[in-house]
Design a protein around this motif. Structure first.
Motif, PDB file in Angstrom:
ATOM      1  N   ASP A 142       0.848  -1.131   0.109  1.00 23.02           N
ATOM      2  CA  ASP A 142       0.176   0.194   0.266  1.00 23.02           C
ATOM      3  C   ASP A 142       0.883   1.260   0.047  1.00 23.02           C
ATOM      4  N   ASP A 143       1.893   1.320   0.807  1.00 21.04           N
ATOM      5  CA  ASP A 143       2.810   2.335   0.789  1.00 21.04           C
ATOM      6  C   ASP A 143       3.553   2.578  -0.522  1.00 21.04           C
ATOM      7  N   VAL A 144       3.869   1.628  -1.162  1.00 11.65           N
ATOM      8  CA  VAL A 144       4.594   1.492  -2.369  1.00 11.65           C
ATOM      9  C   VAL A 144       3.616   2.248  -3.533  1.00 11.65           C
ATOM     10  N   VAL A 145       2.381   1.649  -3.440  1.00 11.54           N
ATOM     11  CA  VAL A 145       1.248   2.279  -4.453  1.00 11.54           C
ATOM     12  C   VAL A 145       0.942   3.430  -4.351  1.00 11.54           C
ATOM     13  N   GLY A 146       1.046   4.182  -3.007  1.00  7.19           N
ATOM     14  CA  GLY A 146       0.828   5.456  -2.641  1.00  7.19           C
ATOM     15  C   GLY A 146       2.056   6.431  -3.047  1.00  7.19           C
ATOM     16  N   GLU A 147       3.048   5.942  -2.831  1.00  8.37           N
ATOM     17  CA  GLU A 147       4.424   6.677  -3.533  1.00  8.37           C
ATOM     18  C   GLU A 147       4.162   6.695  -5.061  1.00  8.37           C
ATOM     19  N   TRP A 148       4.115   5.587  -5.770  1.00  7.00           N
ATOM     20  CA  TRP A 148       4.005   5.471  -7.032  1.00  7.00           C
ATOM     21  C   TRP A 148       2.982   6.434  -7.724  1.00  7.00           C
ATOM     22  N   ALA A 149       1.677   6.303  -7.155  1.00 10.40           N
ATOM     23  CA  ALA A 149       0.375   7.324  -7.477  1.00 10.40           C
ATOM     24  C   ALA A 149       1.034   8.888  -7.246  1.00 10.40           C
ATOM     25  N   ALA A 150       1.823   9.163  -6.304  1.00 12.17           N
ATOM     26  CA  ALA A 150       2.349  10.467  -6.182  1.00 12.17           C
ATOM     27  C   ALA A 150       3.231  10.868  -7.213  1.00 12.17           C
ATOM     28  N   ARG A 151       4.239   9.821  -7.665  1.00 13.53           N
ATOM     29  CA  ARG A 151       5.218  10.153  -8.498  1.00 13.53           C
ATOM     30  C   ARG A 151       4.769  10.544  -9.606  1.00 13.53           C
ATOM     31  N   HIS A 152       3.605   9.572 -10.319  1.00 14.60           N
ATOM     32  CA  HIS A 152       3.033   9.797 -11.642  1.00 14.60           C
ATOM     33  C   HIS A 152       1.961  10.844 -11.786  1.00 14.60           C
ATOM     34  N   GLY A 153       1.231  10.997 -10.658  1.00 13.73           N
ATOM     35  CA  GLY A 153       0.143  12.016 -10.630  1.00 13.73           C
ATOM     36  C   GLY A 153      -0.770  11.915 -11.434  1.00 13.73           C
TER      37      GLY A 153
END
Length: 253
Positions: free
Chosen positions: A191-202
């Protein structure tokens, strides 16, 4: 005619999104699960090649042992960082490459059983050391690569758990084993990985990850419909498996 100067704001240093209690729990659990995995390996499995270039299972475990030893005490952290820095400057190579190579080289004389025993002993010490890190230390910054600045808190609370976790994936893949997965541990990490991935690509997306570490995430209207096994998703974001579209946005492990 007048010229108007424009500047591009630098992004703030990356911080951990995990609260410290959760981060400490994940760290302790991951060290234990990695130790349990190593303890159960047979002689032939230690020689199995992994997806990490040039590393068999023994080399991956040696790196993870060296990293845990580095985190466990300040003198060892200073020693490893100094040696890796000197090698990096002398050879014109990346610091992290020299650090991980050093960790593998310094344990070259240990067989699998010795590495497993050493990791089991040092893992709890590394977890305690990370939990004791002060707020001042956690606010300090480091440059991961140009344009990507981390706080030490992000390194301590996030990366130092993701690293052995993904190497646990590497080892179980190499050995044809089944990885121990639970929602309260691996699911939180994913879940933390997904959150960071989503924030990085926006960008908008709808994501379903299957397995014990999976779940569903959505952002915005439209966007691609993505479905993967949770571990396969992380393999792709780490560069370990082919990726396209939004999955080309990598996340550090």
């Amino acid at each position: 005619m007048t010229a108007t100067a424009t500047t591009t704001a630098k992004p703030p240093p990356r911080t951990s999104t995990l609260d410290r209690t959760t981060a400490d729990r994940l760290a302790a659990t991951e060290y234990q699960r990695f130790a349990d995995l190593l303890a159960g390996l047979g002689a032939d499995q230690w020689r199995a090649p992994t997806v990490c270039p040039g590393w068999d299972v023994r080399a991956v475990a040696a790196h993870c042992l060296g990293m845990a030893e580095m985190i466990a005490t300040t003198p060892e952290m200073v020693r490893q960082n100094l040696r890796a820095t000197i090698r990096s400057k002398r050879r014109g190579s990346a610091f992290i490459d020299e650090l991980t190579a050093l960790q593998v080289e310094e344990h070259a004389d240990l067989d699998g059983a010795a590495i497993a025993a050493a990791y089991a002993a040092v893992g709890p010490r590394a977890a305690r050391s990370r939990a004791r890190a002060t707020s001042l230390t956690r606010r300090m910054t480091m440059v991961n690569e140009p344009g990507d600045v981390w706080t030490m808190g992000y390194l301590w609370e996030t990366i130092l758990t993701r690293d052995p976790w993904l190497h646990r994936v590497d080892i179980t893949d190499a050995c044809g084993a089944t990885m121990v997965l639970t929602p309260e541990h691996d699911g939180v990490l994913v879940d933390d990985v997904v959150g960071e991935w989503a924030a990085r690509h926006g960008r908008p997306f709808h994501l379903e990850l299957t397995g014990a570490a999976g779940g569903r995430w959505s952002r915005g209207a439209g966007g691609p419909e993505l479905c993967f096994d949770a571990l396969d998703f992380c393999r792709r974001l780490s560069g370990r498996a082919p990726a396209e579209g939004l999955l080309e946005t990598q996340v550090p492990f």
